[in-house]
Enzyme design. Structure first.
Site, PDB file in Angstrom:
ATOM      1  N   LYS A 137       0.853  -1.178   0.000  1.00  0.00           N
ATOM      2  CA  LYS A 137       0.000   0.000   0.000  1.00  0.00           C
ATOM      3  C   LYS A 137       0.895   1.235   0.000  1.00  0.00           C
ATOM      4  CE  LYS A 137      -1.133   2.082   3.806  1.00  0.00           C
ATOM      5  NZ  LYS A 137      -0.153   2.619   4.773  1.00  0.00           N
ATOM      6  N   HIS A 163      -0.777  -5.204   5.800  1.00  0.00           N
ATOM      7  CA  HIS A 163      -0.103  -6.043   6.798  1.00  0.00           C
ATOM      8  C   HIS A 163      -0.951  -6.267   8.055  1.00  0.00           C
ATOM      9  CE1 HIS A 163       1.161  -2.200   8.630  1.00  0.00           C
ATOM     10  NE2 HIS A 163       1.392  -2.890   9.730  1.00  0.00           N
ATOM     11  N   LYS A 205      -1.756  -9.834  11.107  1.00  0.00           N
ATOM     12  CA  LYS A 205      -1.590  -9.798  12.570  1.00  0.00           C
ATOM     13  C   LYS A 205      -2.388 -10.937  13.202  1.00  0.00           C
ATOM     14  CE  LYS A 205      -0.656  -4.849  12.874  1.00  0.00           C
ATOM     15  NZ  LYS A 205       0.576  -4.547  13.585  1.00  0.00           N
ATOM     16  N   GLU A 212      -1.385   5.389  17.642  1.00  0.00           N
ATOM     17  CA  GLU A 212       0.069   5.249  17.589  1.00  0.00           C
ATOM     18  C   GLU A 212       0.709   6.352  18.419  1.00  0.00           C
ATOM     19  OE1 GLU A 212       1.688   3.729  13.623  1.00  0.00           O
ATOM     20  OE2 GLU A 212       0.236   5.233  13.040  1.00  0.00           O
ATOM     21  N   HIS A 230      -6.111  -0.267   6.612  1.00  0.00           N
ATOM     22  CA  HIS A 230      -6.104  -1.076   7.833  1.00  0.00           C
ATOM     23  C   HIS A 230      -7.444  -1.058   8.581  1.00  0.00           C
ATOM     24  CE1 HIS A 230      -1.972  -1.182   6.872  1.00  0.00           C
ATOM     25  NE2 HIS A 230      -1.574  -0.110   7.517  1.00  0.00           N
ATOM     26  N   LYS A 283      -1.733   9.674  15.032  1.00  0.00           N
ATOM     27  CA  LYS A 283      -0.307   9.650  15.353  1.00  0.00           C
ATOM     28  C   LYS A 283      -0.088  10.439  16.632  1.00  0.00           C
ATOM     29  CE  LYS A 283       1.503   8.049  11.316  1.00  0.00           C
ATOM     30  NZ  LYS A 283       1.966   6.661  11.322  1.00  0.00           N
TER      31      LYS A 283
HETATM   32  C1  BG6 Z   1       1.482   1.713   7.904  1.00  0.00           C
HETATM   33  C2  BG6 Z   1       1.298   3.205   7.903  1.00  0.00           C
HETATM   34  O1  BG6 Z   1       0.695   1.128   6.906  1.00  0.00           O
HETATM   35  O2  BG6 Z   1       1.088   1.188   9.166  1.00  0.00           O
HETATM   36  C3  BG6 Z   1       2.105   3.842   9.034  1.00  0.00           C
HETATM   37  O3  BG6 Z   1       1.739   3.738   6.657  1.00  0.00           O
HETATM   38  C4  BG6 Z   1       1.758   3.196  10.351  1.00  0.00           C
HETATM   39  O4  BG6 Z   1       1.878   5.246   9.082  1.00  0.00           O
HETATM   40  C5  BG6 Z   1       1.835   1.676  10.262  1.00  0.00           C
HETATM   41  O5  BG6 Z   1       2.660   3.680  11.333  1.00  0.00           O
HETATM   42  C6  BG6 Z   1       1.302   1.026  11.529  1.00  0.00           C
HETATM   43  O6  BG6 Z   1       1.580  -0.351  11.500  1.00  0.00           O
HETATM   44  P1  BG6 Z   1       1.766  -1.175  12.857  1.00  0.00           P
HETATM   45  O7  BG6 Z   1       1.888  -2.590  12.423  1.00  0.00           O
HETATM   46  O8  BG6 Z   1       2.994  -0.624  13.522  1.00  0.00           O
HETATM   47  O9  BG6 Z   1       0.544  -0.910  13.671  1.00  0.00           O
END
Ligand code: BG6
Length: 487
Positions: free
Chosen positions: A147, A177, A181, A215, A239, A340
């Site tokens: 992505k 991704h 998980k 995050e 996501h 964020k």
């Molecule tokens: C990514 C985003 O797809 O996923 C990032 O581009 C984000 O901005 C990340 O930080 C979060 O992934 P995870 O697995 O750390 O929750």
């Protein structure tokens, strides 16, 4: 202990092999699968990028990346893994002699040849065209796309069409991704391998659903990309919508990719579109200001940008109230939230059930059941219930979770999402990858949200770094008599 079933030998070419994703995720993922004996020693892992690195420079870069991602380091194991690595510096958007060198690294015994595009999506179509021109779009080829697939419906279509002109849809693996998980996959098991949940998984028993991906990190050196993207394009379009789909979809006929994807698309198509009139009440966008994250001072979003972007209106936080217009979910809001620089890294799906219909106990004790699936940290599931506090002192209730924590129940290192997804690519299992139609349906809905924001000139709120987000996000739920689940 987890059991790792070896996969057949394969070759993988990582375009963007020296980039951030390759170093942080892909090479360590392959290394860990190698350590667990899942990857055969005849596999080839070819890094491709523009940087003029020697083979040993690339091996060193890969070693540093793997060391950073591995707790127990074995030099002997590393040496074996390093013998799988190759590197070639070339311009991947043009056919030429370099491709012959690349082809020379690949094994032609019918094994899967995986081409992983860990590059900017702007060159996806050109690279695929070149792969076709040099004859690498063979029946064994598998193409993995990271992505973001586009920045809106139109650009996503252009990518899908360009890529689809060279590779069959069944050879294209669009990675999200989050689908790799553990808890996310466990959601499928929980819903469909336990008879308990299906009868209550609807508007009959569920009050509302909350999906939070918070995050604590900021832009991590990706300001350029992020400022053009924002929280909705970066996180919600993919996501969070994928998590919503898995929570809300009907039971698929089987776990085959086609069946799962069919059900997910139905959910995406049932999402109620926003309009300029409705978006204000049902969404919040915000940007973080300076604050304290885990006690450390962090500067505002604007101060992390370069001077010419200092007026940016990009949202680093979004909260949405989403309606799914179908029989199962009519009237059950799904609240989505991501940001964020929030207080902590915390992601979960929280299903809140309706309160008991008749007040047998004190009204203060009428706390509804909640099922919380925690994605990170401390992956696991908790079902919050009322129980009687032990003792003779009358009927006092206590709200406690039935706790299924992975850490306590399974003594394994959880493979990173990329480890599982890469092995699925090798196995040819498309179930955890997005189809073209899904990506486009998600963009169609997101485009409407973004257009509604623009048309209604929706205000960009602010929140202090290290907080739970802007006050307006709490107010949005308060209007419905609800609160965000913060545990
Ligand atoms: C990514 C985003 O797809 O996923 C990032 O581009 C984000 O901005 C990340 O930080 C979060 O992934 P995870 O697995 O750390 O929750």
């Amino acid at each position: 202990m987890a059991e790792f079933i070896p996969v057949d030998p394969f070759d993988i070419v990582i375009f963007g092999g020296t980039g951030d994703l390759s170093k942080r995720k892909l090479i360590p993922a392959l290394f860990h699968r190698f350590l667990d004996g899942q990857i055969d020693k005849t596999c080839r892992i070819v890094g491709v990028a523009r940087s003029k690195l020697s083979q040993s420079d690339f091996a060193e870069l890969a070693k540093v990346a793997c060391q950073a991602a591995t707790s127990e380091w074995s030099e002997a194991a590393w040496e074996k893994f390093a013998s799988l690595l190759e590197y070639i510096a070339m311009d991947i958007t043009k056919a030429g002699k370099d491709w012959d060198v690349l082809k020379g690294y690949l094994t032609n015994d019918g094994r899967p040849q995986i081409f992983y595009l860990a590059t900017t999506p702007l060159i996806y179509v050109d690279v695929c065209k070149t792969l076709g021109d040099v004859g690498l779009n063979t029946p064994n080829a598998r193409l993995v796309l990271e992505k973001p697939i586009g920045t809106d419906l139109e650009s996503a279509r252009a990518i899908n069409e360009g890529v689809g002109a060279v590779f069959d849809e069944r050879a294209i693996y669009r990675i999200d991704h989050y689908l790799g998980k553990e808890t996310v996959q466990n959601l499928i098991v929980l819903r469909f391998a336990n008879a308990l949940f299906e009868p209550v998984w609807s508007r009959n028993a569920i009050d509302h659903v909350q999906i939070t991906v918070a995050e604590d990190i900021g832009l991590e050196g990706r300001a350029d990309y992020y400022d053009r993207s924002g929280a909705v394009r970066d996180m919600i379009q993919n996501h969070l919508l994928q998590l919503l789909c898995l929570t809300a979809m009907e039971p698929p006929n089987s776990l085959d990719a086609d069946d799962v994807r069919t059900e997910k698309i139905k959910v995406l198509k049932a999402l109620k579109p926003y309009t300029a009139e409705t978006v204000g009440q049902n969404s919040v966008k915000a940007q973080y200001e300076a604050g304290l994250v885990h006690g450390e001072k962090v500067s505002s979003y604007l101060d992390t940008l370069s001077a010419e972007d200092a007026q940016s209106e990009t949202e680093t936080f979004a909260a949405l109230k989403v309606s799914i217009e179908n029989g199962r979910w009519a009237g059950v809001p799904f609240y989505l939230r991501t940001g964020k620089r929030m207080e902590a890294r915390r992601s979960s799906i929280m299903i809140q059930f309706k309160p008991t219909p008749h007040p047998l106990f004190n009204s203060a004790d009428r706390v509804p059941n909640r099922l919380v699936m925690r994605l990170q940290p401390d992956e696991g599931m908790r079902l919050f219930m009322q129980i009687k506090e032990p003792g003779p002192g009358g009927m006092r209730l206590k709200y406690l979770p039935l706790d299924l924590s992975y850490a306590e129940n399974f003594t394994v290192r959880y493979p990173d999402a990329y480890e599982r997804l890469l092995m699925d690519v090798v196995r040819g299992n498309l179930a955890l990858f997005m189809s073209r139609d899904e990506v486009e349906a998600a963009w169609r809905w997101v485009d409407q949200l973004l257009a509604s924001w623009e048309e209604s000139e929706q205000a960009l709120e602010t929140y202090a770094a290290g907080s739970q987000g802007p006050m307006q996000s709490a107010i949005m739920l308060d209007r419905d008599g609800r609160e965000w689940w913060e545990q």
